[in-house]
Enzyme design. Structure first.
Site, PDB file in Angstrom:
ATOM      1  N   LYS A 195       0.820  -1.221   0.000  1.00 17.98           N
ATOM      2  CA  LYS A 195       0.000   0.000   0.000  1.00 17.98           C
ATOM      3  C   LYS A 195       0.852   1.269   0.000  1.00 17.98           C
ATOM      4  CE  LYS A 195      -3.815  -2.372   2.270  1.00 17.98           C
ATOM      5  NZ  LYS A 195      -4.514  -2.696   1.015  1.00 17.98           N
ATOM      6  N   ASN A 254       2.497   1.614  -3.471  1.00 14.72           N
ATOM      7  CA  ASN A 254       1.478   1.955  -4.477  1.00 14.72           C
ATOM      8  C   ASN A 254       1.065   3.429  -4.354  1.00 14.72           C
ATOM      9  OD1 ASN A 254       1.517  -0.779  -5.039  1.00 14.72           O
ATOM     10  ND2 ASN A 254      -0.436  -1.227  -4.037  1.00 14.72           N
ATOM     11  N   GLU A 263       0.067  -0.937   7.053  1.00 12.26           N
ATOM     12  CA  GLU A 263       0.804  -2.190   6.818  1.00 12.26           C
ATOM     13  C   GLU A 263       2.197  -2.156   7.451  1.00 12.26           C
ATOM     14  OE1 GLU A 263      -0.886  -4.357   2.841  1.00 12.26           O
ATOM     15  OE2 GLU A 263       0.679  -2.873   2.534  1.00 12.26           O
ATOM     16  N   ASN A 286     -12.481   2.402   3.251  1.00 12.17           N
ATOM     17  CA  ASN A 286     -13.536   1.853   2.409  1.00 12.17           C
ATOM     18  C   ASN A 286     -14.708   1.487   3.332  1.00 12.17           C
ATOM     19  OD1 ASN A 286     -13.010  -0.689   3.534  1.00 12.17           O
ATOM     20  ND2 ASN A 286     -11.734  -1.354   1.820  1.00 12.17           N
ATOM     21  N   ASP A 345      -5.508   2.642  -3.085  1.00 14.36           N
ATOM     22  CA  ASP A 345      -4.234   3.378  -2.996  1.00 14.36           C
ATOM     23  C   ASP A 345      -4.235   4.554  -3.973  1.00 14.36           C
ATOM     24  OD1 ASP A 345      -3.363   1.477  -1.145  1.00 14.36           O
ATOM     25  OD2 ASP A 345      -2.652   0.158  -2.746  1.00 14.36           O
TER      26      ASP A 345
HETATM   27  O1  RIB Z   1      -3.756  -2.093  -1.657  1.00 17.33           O
HETATM   28  C1  RIB Z   1      -3.254  -3.107  -2.485  1.00 17.33           C
HETATM   29  C2  RIB Z   1      -2.024  -3.707  -1.876  1.00 17.33           C
HETATM   30  O2  RIB Z   1      -2.370  -4.376  -0.691  1.00 17.33           O
HETATM   31  C3  RIB Z   1      -1.351  -4.759  -2.732  1.00 17.33           C
HETATM   32  O3  RIB Z   1      -0.429  -4.210  -3.639  1.00 17.33           O
HETATM   33  C4  RIB Z   1      -0.748  -5.693  -1.713  1.00 17.33           C
HETATM   34  O4  RIB Z   1       0.640  -5.639  -1.663  1.00 17.33           O
HETATM   35  C5  RIB Z   1      -1.374  -5.314  -0.374  1.00 17.33           C
HETATM   36  O5  RIB Z   1      -0.470  -4.671   0.404  1.00 17.33           O
END
Ligand code: RIB
Length: 283
Positions: free
Chosen positions: A43, A46, A137, A178, A232
């Site tokens: 996340k 991204n 995360e 969400n 993301d």
């Molecule tokens: O939000 C999507 C992401 O969640 C993915 O790319 C995966 O790695 C998880 O972390």
């Protein structure tokens, strides 16, 4: 703001191992016949690449392993011009996400965080950019410490849903959730007096402040094939537009358009839209 906004993302880096299958498995079920892919993800990573492709000047603060997966996971960020000078190499393996994607784009994700667990407040430092974007995360104590020390526009994407210190919600200028995350946090979100953006897949997204809806936007209808990274994209697009000075409704429209476009392409980072693919905010 007329200049390019600077954004720091403190967050995760994963290598996504993706199986495109005819359906998502039920508990205990095996689904065979899938097509296998590997994509850069996570996340944090991204959101960093999404913000960079949408016109910001981005620095990613993250931890990876001393392994080949790190090179693979960082490749598109490097190509895209994200500043990786604050990515620390650790003795833990690079984070990995196992992702199943159904034909309609819906997904299931399981993450093995690995090196992402090493992102301490000491490693992260204190950003001095126009905006700071975090997600959950990486250790939540790190997010609380970094947010508490930071003075600019702070966005937190409460994904995946986990217990966070109330100071994170109180400090946030923008919270992104969400529908599932919104229900998980429930009344706890009232601690945030900044903006709360709620996404609902293809349904209308809202922006609220102190319980009042101040903007609502329906994402454009698209043929979705992979929802991975759509949240993301939304988070990065909304932050960039707000920091650029767009009105709430314009910023929300822009974020919905960016996220919808991301669902039409496979993978998290390969799917992230570029600014020139989107109508300018307000048009
Ligand atoms: O939000 C999507 C992401 O969640 C993915 O790319 C995966 O790695 C998880 O972390």
């Amino acid at each position: 703001m007329t200049t390019v906004p600077s954004v720091t993302v403190v967050g995760s880096v994963n290598l996504d191992i993706v199986a495109r299958a005819s359906k998502l498995p039920a508990p205990g079920e095996t689904v065979t016949g899938a097509e296998l892919h590997r994509f850069p993800g996570g996340k944090g990573a991204n959101q960093a690449l999404a913000a960079q492709r949408l016109g910001a000047d981005v620095r990613l603060v993250a931890c990876v392993g001393a392994d080949a997966a790190a090179d693979e996971a960082l490749a598109l960020l490097r190509d895209g011009g994200v500043d990786l000078g604050s990515v620390t190499v650790t003795d833990k393996p690079t984070g990995t996400a196992l992702i199943a994607v159904a034909p309609d784009g819906d997904n299931q994700i399981v993450v093995a965080p690995g090196a992402n667990r090493c992102l301490s407040a000491g490693v992260a430092g204190v950003p001095d950019s126009d905006a700071l974007i975090c997600q959950l995360e990486v250790p939540v104590d790190t997010i609380a410490a970094v947010a508490g020390a930071y003075a600019g526009f702070f966005c937190v994407n409460l994904a995946p849903a986990r217990q966070v210190d109330v100071s994170v919600l109180q400090r946030a200028d923008l919270v992104v959730v969400n529908e599932t995350e919104s229900s998980w946090y429930g009344a706890a979100l009232a601690a945030c007096h900044g903006l709360i953006a709620t996404t609902r897949g293809p349904g209308p997204a809202t922006l609220e402040r102190d319980g009042a809806v101040i903007a609502k936007a329906a994402p454009p209808a698209v043929d979705a094939i992979d929802a991975t990274g759509a949240g993301d994209t939304f988070t990065a697009a909304l932050t960039v537009a707000l920091v650029e000075g767009c009105a709430a409704g314009e910023a929300l429209d822009f974020a919905c358009a960016a996220a919808a476009l991301a669902t039409t392409r496979l993978g998290a980072q390969p799917a992230l839209p570029k600014r020139e693919e989107l109508p300018p905010p307000g048009e």
